[in-house]
Design an enzyme around this catalytic site. Sequence first.
Site, mmCIF file in Angstrom:
data_model
loop_
_atom_site.group_PDB
_atom_site.id
_atom_site.type_symbol
_atom_site.label_atom_id
_atom_site.label_comp_id
_atom_site.label_asym_id
_atom_site.label_seq_id
_atom_site.Cartn_x
_atom_site.Cartn_y
_atom_site.Cartn_z
ATOM 1 N N LYS A 82 9.091 68.534 85.213
ATOM 2 C CA LYS A 82 10.064 68.213 84.163
ATOM 3 C C LYS A 82 9.319 67.981 82.861
ATOM 4 O O LYS A 82 8.205 67.439 82.867
ATOM 5 C CB LYS A 82 10.828 66.936 84.536
ATOM 6 C CG LYS A 82 12.196 66.839 83.950
ATOM 7 C CD LYS A 82 13.217 67.611 84.757
ATOM 8 C CE LYS A 82 14.594 67.526 84.139
ATOM 9 N NZ LYS A 82 15.617 68.142 84.962
ATOM 10 N N GLY A 182 36.374 65.007 85.863
ATOM 11 C CA GLY A 182 35.570 65.793 84.922
ATOM 12 C C GLY A 182 35.909 67.263 85.008
ATOM 13 O O GLY A 182 35.720 67.896 86.044
ATOM 14 N N GLY A 184 34.778 69.788 82.885
ATOM 15 C CA GLY A 184 33.896 70.522 81.982
ATOM 16 C C GLY A 184 33.449 71.833 82.610
ATOM 17 O O GLY A 184 34.192 72.473 83.376
ATOM 18 N N VAL A 186 31.408 72.703 85.034
ATOM 19 C CA VAL A 186 31.496 72.835 86.495
ATOM 20 C C VAL A 186 32.911 72.516 86.971
ATOM 21 O O VAL A 186 33.496 73.269 87.763
ATOM 22 C CB VAL A 186 30.493 71.895 87.216
ATOM 23 C CG1 VAL A 186 30.605 72.074 88.726
ATOM 24 C CG2 VAL A 186 29.061 72.172 86.772
#
Length: 360
Positions: A82, A182, A184, A186
């Site tokens: 990362k 949610g 959004g 996905v």
Amino acid sequence: MDSIFEYMQRYDFENLFFCQDKALDFKAVIAIHDTTLGPATGGCRMWQDYPSERDAVEDALRLARGMTYKYAAAGVNLGGGKAVIIGDPKRTDREPIFRALGKFINRLGGKYITGEDVGTTLQDMEYIRMETEHVVTLPTYLGGAGDIAPMTALGTIRAMQACCNRIYGSDSLDGKHVAVQGLGAVGHNMIELLHELGARLTVTDIDPAKVEAMTARFGASAVEPDAIYDVDCDIFCPCALGKVINDDSLKRLKCKIICGSANNQLAEEHHGDQLEKMGLVYAPDYIANAGGTIYDTDRLGVGGVSHERGKARVTRIYDNMQRVFDIADRDQLPTYQAADRMAEERIRQIAEVKKYTDGF
Ligand code: NAD
């Protein structure tokens, strides 16, 4: 508090790179957790609200380790890494920042592959691509997978089907009541797939326009954002925020299965133990939501881009979830721990395979 090296030793990290350029006001860290399975891969986060630089470094390390587990459990031949750029994610002079990061990544010779994450965009990935080929989450015109949310949704559905099989003895979502939090990137893809599969839907979002679109198109019922935890349903599907499985929601949830795309759903690990005691089936987030990254990184393997192959690999999230249940039963573990064990076992086994060199 541990020193950074103690922290790295505790979780067996390989490398930590500090990158800076004073003239560009650029500061970043790249953490590489484990490259047993392949090059360390994981997105680049841009964030400034860290209480200290130490917190930024720890965030990079923690997220890199998470990627090791995600890829290992997904059966992908990549390790965990990362990058964190410490800076204002709304900064407008992005080209030099991301090209600088691209230069630093290139120096690592392919041991780290970056991608989009919180605070970074596809456009930023294009800047990185100007300096290095070691970047995923690219638009299709640059050879990338483009929008991966539909594949994240598909993978989450496959995990959900495996959960249904465990509870109801059948994969079918027909007639199952799913509460989706949610709507959004996905979430709205989830709704489309769930609708196709015959599920009954209750939805919520803090954005009323998104709720309106889903109720109008799919005949879903809607509730206020906080009321989603009280919906009497078969499946709670968190696709918005982390830490939604917490002391408060655990008292309220009336579902049998929790399976969604949101990252870090358990506020704390003990909430995963509690779910197990309550008899709820929990699909560990990084197992359920791996579809996008499986699809996106598929082209790094044999044979370049193939939609069919990428999609086929995403659908195998069903088998990954089933394997988590097998390990949970075998070792008497809650599913969140069984997932970690599955990842660790794969890394150990492939390390064993890799000790054989080609030829005598
Ligand atoms: P998104 O930002 O497109 O959608 C999130 C939605 O949640 C938004 O519509 C937002 O309005 C809504 N929301 C925010 N707070 C809410 C609340 N309190 N109650 C109800 N709704 C709320 O994000 P996304 O890409 O759809 O990702 C959703 C989750 O899945 C995130 O946790 C993300 O980290 C995770 N995830 C996404 C992908 C991917 O492919 N996009 C892959 C893996 C994991």
